[in-house]
Design an enzyme around this catalytic site. Structure first.
Site, PDB file in Angstrom:
ATOM      1  N   SER A 127      -4.005  -6.503   0.435  1.00 20.14           N
ATOM      2  CA  SER A 127      -4.889  -6.394   1.598  1.00 20.14           C
ATOM      3  C   SER A 127      -6.296  -6.853   1.249  1.00 20.14           C
ATOM      4  O   SER A 127      -6.742  -6.691   0.102  1.00 20.14           O
ATOM      5  CB  SER A 127      -4.937  -4.932   2.072  1.00 20.14           C
ATOM      6  OG  SER A 127      -5.955  -4.737   3.026  1.00 20.14           O
ATOM      7  N   TYR A 152      -6.390   3.798   1.097  1.00 19.61           N
ATOM      8  CA  TYR A 152      -5.468   2.698   1.411  1.00 19.61           C
ATOM      9  C   TYR A 152      -5.745   1.500   0.513  1.00 19.61           C
ATOM     10  O   TYR A 152      -4.838   0.926  -0.095  1.00 19.61           O
ATOM     11  CB  TYR A 152      -5.599   2.303   2.882  1.00 19.61           C
ATOM     12  CG  TYR A 152      -4.877   1.019   3.221  1.00 19.61           C
ATOM     13  CD1 TYR A 152      -3.488   0.969   3.255  1.00 19.61           C
ATOM     14  CD2 TYR A 152      -5.594  -0.151   3.510  1.00 19.61           C
ATOM     15  CE1 TYR A 152      -2.825  -0.212   3.564  1.00 19.61           C
ATOM     16  CE2 TYR A 152      -4.938  -1.324   3.817  1.00 19.61           C
ATOM     17  CZ  TYR A 152      -3.560  -1.355   3.843  1.00 19.61           C
ATOM     18  OH  TYR A 152      -2.901  -2.531   4.137  1.00 19.61           O
TER      19      TYR A 152
END
Length: 334
Positions: A127, A152
């Site tokens: 990501s 995350y």
């Protein structure tokens, strides 16, 4: 080719599985179809994949070691595209424990499955969130990413480290893809495009963080899929002789990390204006301060992926938003 796509009921996973099926591959989808957001949207995506003769769907959780071992031993996959994960920066702040099982333990099970069944190449989702507190733009894979600002992001950075260890120890070719703000038809309802479109069409206010002083490298899903498929066909090799350590590559292992983005950041207020233009409505804005765990700007340097695979994003934000809004209105009857 026999290919496993985890997260096949998800936004990017559905589009990647569809592209691979249309290219003639045999695709096994794996997904737990969890209720993080409306499972009906996930079921509707899977319903579009079901008619393809090369498609097989297996439902299960990444955390289930026995199920994962069975999946790999029966599938004998030649390639794996691992897109399943517990997503969401903001959700990771409210529900941190949800991320350990899927993103860490689950990824370990994927690595073990690839290792023990001789998978020829693992491509997995990282990501742009891993860039965290980095401030140098555009974000480059050659820069260190040691300061994540959300759990995350930390789990995605951990995935890159875990992948390198398996590439080094077991010569498993691995490629991590850092996605930059993907949007388009069949998108996730917890992400800004659907939230904005729904509110604008309903005449309700939308939350705009940091007073609108944000920019994102919004990337249309078709361009992302093109990058994933190209990366899948570009199997990394271990270096031939000593090389200097570099975060994007490895001095010892068949390992690569690539950005996938549009390489053209758009101010958030311009993105909202594009949705206004596509819907023919004016947004009501609820200006708010910066969200915890968020960053002000993202901007992908995609030069490495372009050089390695010929990747070149094609869809502008204005065109992408028009396509997205047309799908949204058709699907939701708005």
């Amino acid at each position: 080719m026999r290919i496993l796509v985890t997260g096949a009921a998800g936004f990017i996973g559905y589009h990647v599985a569809k592209a691979l099926l249309e290219a003639g591959h045999a695709v096994t989808g794996f997904d737990d179809v969890n209720p993080y957001y409306d499972p009906k949207l996930k079921r509707d995506r899977l319903a579009l994949l079901a008619p393809y003769p090369g498609f097989r769907m297996v439902e299960g959780g990444l955390e289930d070691r026995a199920a994962m071992e069975t999946l790999f031993s029966e599938g004998r996959f030649e390639r794996v595209v691992h897109l399943a994960a517990q997503a969401g920066v903001r959700h990771s702040i409210a529900n941190p424990h949800a991320y350990a099982g899927s993103n860490l333990v689950g990824f370990l099970h994927v690595l073990e499955g690839c290792r023990h069944t001789g998978v020829g190449h693992l491509v997995y989702a990282s990501s742009s969130s891993v860039y965290g507190a980095n401030r140098k733009l555009p974000f480059s894979e050659h820069d260190n990413v040691d300061h994540p600002v959300s759990l995350y992001a930390a789990t995605k950075k951990a995935n890159e480290l875990m992948a390198h260890s398996y590439a080094h120890l077991y010569r498993l070719p691995v490629t991590g893809l850092r996605f930059f703000t993907v949007y388009g038809p069949w998108g996730r309802p917890d992400m800004a495009p659907i939230k904005f479109a729904r509110a604008i069409l309903a005449g309700e206010p939308i939350d705009v963080y940091n007073g609108g002083n944000l920019s994102r490298d919004f990337t249309y899903v078709d361009d992302v899929v093109d990058g994933v498929v190209r990366a899948l066909g570009h199997v990394p090799a271990a270096p031939d002789g000593p090389v200097a350590p570099d975060p994007a590559t490895s001095p010892t292992a068949p390992y690569r990390v690539f950005n996938i983005g549009n390489s053209a950041p758009v101010p958030l207020m311009d993105f909202i204006a594009a949705i206004e233009a596509a819907t023919g409505r004016t947004a009501k804005l609820n200006m708010l301060p910066m969200q915890p765990g968020d960053v002000a700007n993202t901007f992908a340097d995609v030069g490495d992926l372009a050089a390695a695979t010929g990747f070149a994003p094609k869809v502008s934000v204005d065109e992408g938003i028009r396509r997205f809004v047309a799908w949204y209105r058709g699907y939701y009857g708005a």
